[in-house]
Design a protein around this motif. Structure first.
Motif, short mmCIF file in Angstrom:
data_model
loop_
_atom_site.label_atom_id
_atom_site.label_comp_id
_atom_site.label_asym_id
_atom_site.label_seq_id
_atom_site.Cartn_x
_atom_site.Cartn_y
_atom_site.Cartn_z
N PHE A 191 0.81 -1.21 0.00
CA PHE A 191 0.00 0.00 0.00
C PHE A 191 0.85 1.27 0.00
N ASN A 192 2.00 1.19 0.65
CA ASN A 192 2.82 2.39 0.85
C ASN A 192 4.07 2.41 -0.03
N VAL A 193 3.99 1.79 -1.18
CA VAL A 193 5.15 1.73 -2.08
C VAL A 193 5.61 3.14 -2.45
N ASN A 194 6.93 3.32 -2.46
CA ASN A 194 7.55 4.59 -2.84
C ASN A 194 7.16 5.75 -1.94
N MET A 195 6.88 5.43 -0.67
CA MET A 195 6.55 6.46 0.30
C MET A 195 7.53 6.39 1.47
N GLU A 196 7.56 7.45 2.25
CA GLU A 196 8.43 7.50 3.42
C GLU A 196 7.71 6.91 4.62
N GLY A 197 8.48 6.53 5.63
CA GLY A 197 7.90 5.99 6.85
C GLY A 197 8.04 4.48 6.93
N PRO A 198 7.90 3.93 8.14
CA PRO A 198 8.13 2.51 8.36
C PRO A 198 7.17 1.60 7.60
N ALA A 199 5.96 2.05 7.34
CA ALA A 199 4.98 1.20 6.64
C ALA A 199 5.41 0.89 5.21
N ALA A 200 6.32 1.70 4.66
CA ALA A 200 6.76 1.50 3.28
C ALA A 200 7.87 0.46 3.15
N ALA A 201 8.42 0.01 4.27
CA ALA A 201 9.54 -0.92 4.22
C ALA A 201 9.11 -2.26 3.62
N ASP A 202 9.84 -2.68 2.60
CA ASP A 202 9.59 -3.98 1.97
C ASP A 202 10.46 -5.01 2.68
N ARG A 203 9.87 -5.84 3.51
CA ARG A 203 10.63 -6.75 4.35
C ARG A 203 10.81 -8.15 3.77
N ASP A 204 10.09 -8.45 2.67
CA ASP A 204 10.15 -9.81 2.17
C ASP A 204 10.31 -9.93 0.67
N TYR A 301 -11.34 -3.96 3.91
CA TYR A 301 -10.61 -2.73 4.23
C TYR A 301 -11.04 -2.17 5.58
N ASP A 302 -12.28 -2.36 5.94
CA ASP A 302 -12.75 -1.90 7.25
C ASP A 302 -11.97 -2.62 8.35
N VAL A 303 -11.78 -3.93 8.19
CA VAL A 303 -11.00 -4.70 9.17
C VAL A 303 -9.55 -4.23 9.19
N TYR A 304 -8.98 -4.03 8.02
CA TYR A 304 -7.59 -3.59 7.93
C TYR A 304 -7.38 -2.26 8.66
N LEU A 305 -8.28 -1.33 8.46
CA LEU A 305 -8.16 -0.01 9.10
C LEU A 305 -8.47 -0.09 10.60
N ALA A 306 -9.41 -0.94 10.97
CA ALA A 306 -9.76 -1.08 12.38
C ALA A 306 -8.62 -1.67 13.19
N ALA A 307 -7.70 -2.38 12.54
CA ALA A 307 -6.54 -2.95 13.22
C ALA A 307 -5.48 -1.89 13.51
N GLY A 308 -5.71 -0.66 13.05
CA GLY A 308 -4.78 0.44 13.32
C GLY A 308 -3.93 0.84 12.14
N ASN A 309 -4.20 0.27 10.97
CA ASN A 309 -3.45 0.63 9.78
C ASN A 309 -3.99 1.90 9.15
N ILE A 310 -3.16 2.56 8.36
CA ILE A 310 -3.54 3.80 7.68
C ILE A 310 -3.25 3.64 6.21
N LEU A 311 -4.22 3.96 5.39
CA LEU A 311 -4.00 3.92 3.95
C LEU A 311 -3.53 5.29 3.45
N PRO A 312 -2.64 5.33 2.46
CA PRO A 312 -2.14 6.61 1.95
C PRO A 312 -3.25 7.34 1.19
#
Length: 312
Positions: A191-204, A301-312
């Motif tokens: 979701f956060n490709v080519n963005m700054e911040g920890p959520a953008a880290a590609d770990r796998d 997406y409602d579940v994803y956001l309710a878990a504390g995630n933020i979409l760009p």
């Protein structure tokens, strides 16, 4: 129950996998009942490993359970793993993908499971010292001997899988990775490709995209956990919004929050399986209800956001 095509035999494998990491203290009769409950719900895949419950402890219990019911072994897709070993001098484990260890471990697993073959064998965690040509050779030896029908990996990134696949004459059937609606770093990076911040880290390296493109099954583990063995998020007050959202969707479909959480994992449009590690038959039935319906895009997406995630 829904099914995916699995392995070199193109077996019909249930989307729900019964994970048997915690059965060592159960009796063979109790495990047989648990397996039968799963089968009654359409679950035909059993997952274990020699490291579970002490060295081959859970495999021995499962083997006794399968042997106690005539014909039960032939009705299931049996999967075990190889590569994690107890360290001889330090507390903890280390990884070993050497030919000698793989051959020895598989033979020990077959003896513990009281069977002449397993349907699927996974490399359990990555071994940085892996020699891919050596692993490919031993896989071929095991396959030719009829001891293993299909091969997969666990918790491996795209580069490691590609390193091994180069030398294999057959595809890597599956990759077992952690995923839940409260643990989804692979999706965060997409979701956060080519963005700054920890959520953008590609770990796998994009394990889900790799699996989709190569027809590989993703086996999600800890589907009820937050963090790395952080505990279940079901009824956890720190995940109040998530639980409220899960309950709303559960009420709409006449299922439990457990079923909704499993359904969320299975909603990814690839070949998905969810591993449920319960020892309670009623939990197996709850989880199996996840495969009777498909979550809407809006609810996912409602579940994803309710878990504390933020979409760009």
């Amino acid at each position: 129950m829904r099914y995916v095509e699995f392995g070199s035999q193109k077996a019909k494998a249930s989307e729900l996998v019964l994970g048997l990491m915690r059965i060592r203290e159960m009796t063979p009769a109790q495990v047989a009942e648990l397996v039968q409950t799963g089968m009654d719900c359409g679950v035909n895949v059993l997952d274990t490993a020699p490291i579970y419950g002490g060295w081959h402890g859970c495999e021995c219990t499962l083997g006794a359970a399968l042997a106690s019911v005539p014909g039960l072994r032939e009705q299931v897709i049996l999967q075990t793993k190889v590569g994690i070993r107890p360290h001889p001098t330090r507390k903890g484990n280390y990884f070993d993908f050497s030919r000698e260890h793989i051959l020895q471990s598989v033979d020990e697993s077959l003896a513990a499971l009281q069977t002449d073959h397993v349907d699927s064998l996974l490399l359990h965690r990555p071994d940085v010292l892996m020699v891919p040509e050596e692993v490919a050779g031993v896989f071929q030896t095991l396959h030719d001997a009829g001891k293993v029908l299909s091969f997969g990996v666990s918790n491996q990134n795209v580069a490691t899988m590609a390193r091994l696949q180069r030398y294999l004459p057959f595809p890597i059937t599956c990759n077992q990775v952690q995923l839940s609606c409260a643990f989804s770093p692979a999706f965060n990076s997409t979701f956060n490709v080519n963005m700054e911040g920890p959520a953008a880290a590609d770990r796998d390296g994009g394990v889900f995209e790799y699996a989709y493109s190569n027809g590989q099954v993703v086996q999600a583990w800890s589907v009820m956990q937050h963090g790395y063995f952080g505990g279940t998020f079901i009824d956890d007050l720190e995940y109040a919004e998530l639980n409220s959202t899960l309950q709303r969707i559960a009420d709409e479909h006449g299922v439990t929050k457990t079923a909704v959480a499993v359904n969320w994992v299975l909603r990814y449009p690839g070949k998905m399986q969810a591993i449920v590690g319960t020892t309670k038959p009623e939990r197996v039935r709850e989880s199996a209800a996840a495969t009777t319906w498909e979550m809407s895009r809006e609810d996912w997406y409602d579940v994803y956001l309710a878990a504390g995630n933020i979409l760009p």
